[in-house]
Every structure is written in structure tokens, then in C-alpha cells.
Motif scaffolding. Structure first.
Motif, short mmCIF file in Angstrom:
data_model
loop_
_atom_site.label_atom_id
_atom_site.label_comp_id
_atom_site.label_asym_id
_atom_site.label_seq_id
_atom_site.Cartn_x
_atom_site.Cartn_y
_atom_site.Cartn_z
N GLN A 59 -1.75 3.57 -5.53
CA GLN A 59 -1.34 4.28 -4.31
C GLN A 59 -0.42 5.45 -4.68
O GLN A 59 0.63 5.63 -4.08
N ALA A 110 -8.00 3.21 6.99
CA ALA A 110 -7.40 2.62 5.80
C ALA A 110 -8.26 1.46 5.32
O ALA A 110 -8.97 0.83 6.12
N LEU A 111 -8.21 1.15 4.03
CA LEU A 111 -9.01 0.02 3.52
C LEU A 111 -8.56 -1.29 4.15
O LEU A 111 -9.37 -2.20 4.35
N GLU A 112 -7.27 -1.39 4.50
CA GLU A 112 -6.79 -2.59 5.19
C GLU A 112 -7.54 -2.74 6.52
O GLU A 112 -8.18 -3.76 6.79
N SER A 155 -7.67 -3.69 -1.21
CA SER A 155 -6.66 -3.01 -0.41
C SER A 155 -5.27 -3.54 -0.77
O SER A 155 -4.99 -4.72 -0.62
N ALA A 210 0.82 -1.21 0.00
CA ALA A 210 0.00 0.00 0.00
C ALA A 210 0.86 1.26 0.00
O ALA A 210 0.37 2.35 -0.25
N HIS A 258 -11.19 -3.90 6.84
CA HIS A 258 -11.52 -5.33 6.90
C HIS A 258 -11.74 -5.77 8.35
O HIS A 258 -12.68 -6.51 8.64
N THR A 312 -8.76 5.63 -4.52
CA THR A 312 -9.36 4.32 -4.79
C THR A 312 -10.87 4.36 -4.54
O THR A 312 -11.67 3.88 -5.34
N ASP A 348 -6.22 6.19 0.63
CA ASP A 348 -7.16 5.42 -0.18
C ASP A 348 -8.23 6.26 -0.85
O ASP A 348 -9.11 5.73 -1.53
N ASP A 352 -14.25 -7.41 -0.34
CA ASP A 352 -14.04 -6.01 -0.73
C ASP A 352 -15.23 -5.13 -0.35
O ASP A 352 -15.06 -4.06 0.25
N SER A 385 -7.29 -8.07 -3.84
CA SER A 385 -7.97 -7.36 -2.76
C SER A 385 -8.08 -5.90 -3.17
O SER A 385 -7.19 -5.37 -3.84
N GLY A 410 -7.11 6.44 6.39
CA GLY A 410 -7.58 6.18 5.04
C GLY A 410 -7.26 7.24 3.99
O GLY A 410 -7.65 7.07 2.83
#
Lengths: 272, 408
Positions: free
Chosen positions: B156, B362-364, B315, B126, B367, B399, B396, B343, B313, B393
Motif C-alpha cells: 500500500q 476498494a479490494l475490501e 486485500s 490498508a 468482497h 496491487t 489498490d 481473492d 487476503s 480502489g
């Protein structure tokens, strides 16, 4: 001692000749090229064939051989198809040693015992697993030993004396000395430092030592082999083969032979 | 049940063993050229980890440069909406550089300094680890080169620019799937070539021994703080921990100090991508098998020939076919549970937390939040979940905007 590696290297030693070891990737650039090229290389004076087993993440390879792995995988080459190919090679060649060279995971996936049995049945003589140092190789060693396949270990410029002593105690067939700190096909070969290190290793082992990584032509092969028992040529061949992806197997094999001839001649100038 | 019992008897401080193994996982699967460098790193780390001066320097940097301790925040409004357990967020997003990654790069930069190496390399997915590496390199005046998959460079781009501003060189890796695993291959190739003067800062609890151990040790500050903060704020231990798992460094950092607390349930959340059943995901602990990649034995996403397969993914930080070996082991002995979030579920959690708590994850980390949102309603109101909010985030936004069809 029925192993072809030992027989071949011993015969070369008695003749005062240097071993020419060549590396190509199975299935690269087209599946039908590999077998034809193997036979052609033997006819051109290659002593030991290292057959690359392609892997999706060939961490030790420079860009040239990494592309060879990618092409081979695109052609659906696998460890299983590589064993089948060796079996086919053995139908008409019962003397040239074949060493499989690759990475741990495909062997791991097949299972060590299953690999050993099938490799032995196919006529494989040695296995060089780049990312399986002696510390992690005990289990596989035992399986290979049981079927008479040599586990070929790498030694590097960074290898300490203590490690080298341990590695030579486990090794069979020959030792593969990595000539430089870097990936296959790198451009910073230092002949002098290789000779120094080999002189040192000779005090630890009587096994033959072949040197690879960074040997690009007859001149560098000859310079390296002056202190070694053999020279390994890989990126030079794989790079050329990659350029001929659209050609026939015979054309590809002929191009490889053209590259090998002067190297063979160069090594033979060291005879005696 | 017998599996859970067995884990209770394990002395977790004894892992990895002397050869870097967690049960059958971990180890050191690299080419010979790197083995001596890893021996050297291991010896240096073993010497320094118990050295009070080294620890003091590390703690001081974490306090004054990173801004630790990070808060443990009760997400009251979100918890009430979910109508179950109380959710506390461990705010790693508030660290300098915006994620947990910096805890580890501070530690490894100290190791680099002590080792006398003048050049730092890193891989990044990322970009958070790349930014954190570039940051510590800038501070120490070391040259820094970061390998990043070409695909990740695209998705990114903000982090790529941040790294460049910090003085790092970013190499876009065009081989293979052009993501994190290929970046790691390329970093390994660099390291094997420049091993004399280069320190490789691995960003997660994977790779050859001693990396999984030392990255874990540097990240354990997360769990130690969270445990103390939870006791302070609530007078008791949490009932559950939730963290996302790519390589798994933020997760192991939170989990490890709680491993011996048998009452604490542990959930690692992998990236389910389009759904585990579609095969297009990055969830090796849910749908992989043990194998060898990038220097360690662990669960991997691979085909029947042992070739590593492409992952998916939303992310970038979770888009990796392997996972840290200690997680593989914790799964097998039954101490931790590993689940997957798709997702779209992660995207929903991203939006929810942003709107309900004013925190953009963050998208990570989203989850982990999405799994907590499933878990909380199944628990009582007096129970406690700690979620590791491992990063912010901002990186992101492009995205998310693209998914919304908006050009920013």
C-alpha cells in the motif's frame, strides 16, 4: 498454606532478605536450555522462577523479550510443553516456586479448568496473565483457587487507589508492581517514584511486592529492592540467551548465572 | 429458527453491557497500565455522547469536512446484468479521504481534542485508517504516528506516501507476520509507554472496551443515512444488507441501525483468501474459534495451542485474524450471516463494477460486491440489496496491476 510462593517469601522476610525473581521464556533460545538454566538459576540464588509461556502476539513485551517469544515459538514451545517442563523440573526441585507468565489466549484455548488441573499436577505455583485484569479474571480465579495456584496480579504506576484496593483484595502470593509506563526492558526506570508508590501500596496490603520492568543490573536491582520485597529480572537474561542460540545448554545456563551473581550479591547487601 | 426468534427479542441498544461485553464477547483484556486510561476514555465518552454540543460538532464536521451524507446509488446497469434484486451502493468511497474510516477518525479526533492529549497514534492495514488519522491530526495540529506492518507498507505504498504528505510518521512493523495484527501490537506498546499524552485512535470495532462501542457509534451514520435514503428513494426497507468484514467497522456501521428491522437479512463478508478450505484466509467467523486478542474476546484464527496464525487476503484491510466482538455475538445469536469471498472472486467484482458502473471499488469492498453478485440472482427483481461500498480502489491500483503482470 502449602504454596511454595508464600513459604519462600515468608522465609526471606524472616531472614531480612530480598527475593530475586528471574524470568526466562520456555524454549528460548533452544528447548534443551530451559531446564538446565532453571536449575542453574536456583543454585545461583534465585528465589522464584517466572517461566514465560510464549505467545504469538506478546503486546506487553519490549523487543528483547518479544524476540524470545518468537524464538520459542519457532522451537514449537507451547503451554502444554511448558507444563511438561515444570513437571520435569519438579522431579529434582520441590521447593522453588514457579510462576507461569504469559497471555490469556493459550490458557483460554486449553480451558480454565483443564489448565488449573494440569498446572497443579505439574507443580506450578502461580500464574501471571498479562492481559487478564481482575475485571476479566473472575472465572479463572475460581479455578486457580480451587487447586491452590496463586493468581499474580499486576499493579502499575497508573493504577488508581480504588483499583489497587480491589486488586489487592483478589491477589495472592505476591503483587507484581510494574515499575514504569512501558513495555518490558524499557530504559526509563525512576527509582524514586517506585519507592513513593510502593510506600503508598503498603498501606493497602501486607502482601509482598516484587518490582519488575526496566531492572538491568545489580545497581538498579538494589535501588528498587530497597523499597520492595523483591526484584524481577527478565530482559537482561533473555537478551543474553538470545545471543547464545547456537551454544550448548550448559554454556547458556552458565552465561545466565554470570549475570545473576552480581545481582544476587547486590540484593544481599540490603539484608538485615 | 428458534435462534432467529431469539434475536428478534434482543434489545440491541443495551449492548455492550456496562463492562463492554456483547454476550461472552468483547470486554477489556489489556495490561494493568492501560486499564485506568480505558476507564477515563469510557467516562469521557459516556459524558460526551449525549452532549448536544459534541454531537453538533461531530455532525458539522461530517457534513462540511467529510461531505456527508454520502449518496445511495442505484447500480441499475449492474443489477440488470445480474438479473435479480436491485442493488444500491452506499457510496462511502466518496467521503473525504476515500473510505468510511474518516467517520470514526473525525469522532475520535474530537475525543482527543476534549481529552487534551497532544499526540495521536493509530494502526493501519490498508492504510485507509492511517490516512484518515493523519488527516484529522493535520487539521487539529496534533502529532501523528502510524504503525503499519512492513508487508502492508509494501503493498500500500501510495497510502504510505499520502500519510507522509499529511505530516504523519509511519513506522513499518517488522515483527510477526508484518501485517495489521502486528501493527496493532506495536501501537499498544507505544500507547502503554506514552499513555499520559497520547490518544490511540483504533480504526475498527475491535480492541478493548469502549473502542468497539464508540467506533460503532461513529460509523452508524452510514446505516442511519442508508435507511432513510432507501425509504425515500424506494418507499421501503431493503431486503438485504451486504458489507465486508475485516475488523468490521463499515459493516457494523451499516448493519446496526437495521438490527431491529427483522425483515432485513444481514450478510457480513469475510476474506476467503485462497479459499476457506485451504486455511489461507482471513475469515475467523467462518473458520475460527473464540479467544482473546488485542483487548477483546472474539472469534480468532488460531492453532490448537492458542497461537494466532497468519492470515491471507489480497486485500490488506481485511487481512486480520480477529473480528469485532459485536459481529461475533451477532453471529452466535443468528441475527447476521457471515460468509466468505475468495481473492479471485473479489478481483472479478472489482473489474466488473469498474467496467459496468464506472466505479472503482476498494479490494475490501469488492468482497461485499462479489457476494452481492451471488445473492442478487437468487432474489426477485422487486427486492433490494444495499451494499456498503466502503472505499474507493485508487489505493489498490498497484496491487491489481501486479496481479495483471503490468508495471505502472
Amino acid at each position: 498454606m502449602g504454596n511454595r510462593i508464600t513459604t519462600t517469601l515468608e522465609a526471606l522476610r524472616q531472614q531480612g532478605r530480598k527475593a530475586l525473581v528471574t524470568y526466562i521464556v520456555n524454549g528460548d533460545p533452544v528447548p534443551q536450555a530451559t531446564l538446565v538454566t532453571m536449575h542453574a538459576m536456583v543454585d545461583a540464588g534465585v528465589d522464584i522462577i517466572e517461566l514465560g509461556v510464549p505467545f504469538s502476539d506478546p503486546m506487553a513485551e519490549g523487543p528483547v523479550i518479544a524476540l524470545g517469544h518468537e524464538r520459542a515459538l519457532a522451537n514449537k514451545t507451547s503451554l502444554r510443553s511448558t507444563l511438561a517442563l515444570v513437571k520435569q523440573f519438579r522431579e529434582t526441585n520441590s521447593t522453588t516456586p514457579v510462576v507461569l507468565m504469559g497471555y490469556a489466549n493459550p490458557v483460554e484455548r486449553m480451558g480454565y479448568a483443564a489448565f488449573a488441573t494440569q498446572a497443579q499436577a505439574a507443580g506450578v505455583d502461580g500464574l501471571l496473565t498479562v492481559d487478564l485484569p481482575p475485571e476479566e479474571a473472575e472465572e479463572l480465579n475460581a479455578e486457580l483457587k480451587a487447586v491452590g495456584i496463586e493468581n499474580i496480579f499486576l499493579l502499575a504506576p497508573t493504577t488508581t487507589d480504588a483499583r489497587a484496593s480491589h486488586i489487592v483484595s483478589l491477589a495472592g502470593g505476591f503483587l507484581y508492581y510494574v515499575s514504569l509506563k512501558g513495555v518490558t526492558g524499557a530504559g526509563h526506570l525512576d527509582v524514586g517514584s517506585v519507592a513513593t508508590k510502593l510506600g503508598h501500596l503498603r498501606q493497602l496490603t501486607s502482601l509482598p511486592i516484587c518490582v519488575g520492568f526496566g531492572i538491568k543490573d545489580a545497581e538498579s536491582a538494589k535501588a528498587i529492592a530497597a523499597s520492595a520485597d523483591g526484584a524481577v529480572v527478565g530482559s537482561l537474561l533473555v537478551g543474553r540467551m538470545g545471543q547464545l542460540a547456537g551454544e550448548s545448554a550448559e554454556t547458556i545456563a552458565a552465561a545466565v548465572v554470570e549475570l545473576i551473581k552480581p545481582i544476587r550479591a547486590g540484593l544481599d547487601e540490603l539484608s538485615g | 429458527m428458534s435462534e432467529v426468534k431469539q434475536s428478534a427479542a434482543v434489545d440491541y441498544s443495551q449492548f455492550p453491557d456496562a463492562r463492554g461485553h456483547f454476550g461472552q464477547y468483547g470486554g477489556r483484556f489489556v495490561s494493568e497500565t492501560l486499564m485506568p486510561a480505558l476507564d477515563e476514555l469510557e467516562q469521557m465518552y459516556n459524558r460526551l455522547k449525549d452532549d448536544p454540543d459534541f454531537q453538533q460538532e461531530f455532525d458539522r464536521d461530517l457534513a462540511h469536512y467529510v461531505g456527508r451524507p454520502s449518496p445511495l446509488y442505484y447500480a441499475e446497469r449492474w443489477s440488470e446484468r445480474l438479473g435479480g434484486a436491485r442493488i444500491y451502493l452506499k457510496r462511502e468511497d466518496l467521503n473525504h479521504t476515500g473510505a468510511h474510516k474518516v467517520n470514526n477518525t473525525i469522532g475520535q479526533a474530537l475525543l482527543a481534542k476534549y481529552s487534551g492529549k497532544t499526540r495521536i497514534i493509530a494502526e493501519t492495514g490498508a492504510g485507509q485508517h492511517g490516512v484518515a488519522s493523519a488527516t484529522v491530526a493535520a487539521r487539529l495540529g496534533l502529532k501523528c504516528e502510524v504503525y503499519m506492518g512492513a508487508e502492508d507498507v509494501k503493498r500500500q505504498s501510495l497510502n504510505v506516501y499520502r500519510m507522509k504528505l499529511l505530516g504523519a510518521t509511519v513506522h513499518a512493523v517488522e515483527s510477526g507476520s508484518k501485517t495489521l495484527k502486528d501493527a496493532m501490537n506495536e501501537a499498544m506498546r507505544d500507547w502503554v509507554t506514552n499513555v499520559d499524552d497520547t490518544f490511540y485512535i483504533i480504526g475498527t470495532v475491535a480492541g478493548p472496551h469502549p473502542y468497539p462501542q464508540l467506533v460503532r457509534d461513529f460509523q452508524c451514520v452510514i446505516g442511519r443515512e442508508a435507511r432513510e435514503q432507501c425509504l425515500q428513494q424506494t418507499g421501503r426497507l431493503p431486503d438485504a444488507l451486504v458489507a465486508c468484514v475485516g475488523g468490521g467497522s463499515n459493516a457494523i456501521g451499516l448493519f446496526h441501525p437495521f438490527l431491529t428491522d427483522e425483515s432485513v437479512q444481514i450478510y457480513g463478508v469475510e476474506a476467503g483468501g485462497y479459499g476457506v478450505e485451504t486455511g489461507k484466509h482471513a475469515a475467523p467467523l467462518n473458520d475460527g474459534i473464540p479467544g482473546v486478542l488485542h483487548g477483546n474476546r472474539t472469534y480468532l484464527m488460531e492453532d490448537e495451542d492458542g497461537q494466532i496464525i497468519e492470515t491471507h487476503s489480497v486485500s490488506a484491510g481485511l487481512d486480520y485474524p480477529g473480528v469485532g466482538p459485536e459481529h461475533a455475538w451477532l453471529k452466535d445469536i443468528g441475527r447476521a450471516n457471515y460468509v466468505a469471498i475468495n481473492d479471485d472472486e473479489a478481483m472479478e467484482a472489482f473489474r466488473t463494477l469498474t467496467r459496468v458502473e464506472g466505479i472503482m471499488p476498494a479490494l475490501e469492498s469488492s468482497h461485499a460486491l462479489a457476494y452481492a453478485a451471488k445473492l442478487a440472482p437468487t432474489m426477485d427483481k422487486d427486492q433490494i440489496i444495499i451494499v456498503n461500498l466502503s472505499g474507493r480502489g485508487d489505493k489498490d491500483i498497484l496491487t491489481v496491476a501486479a496481479i495483471d503482470g503490468i508495471e505502472v
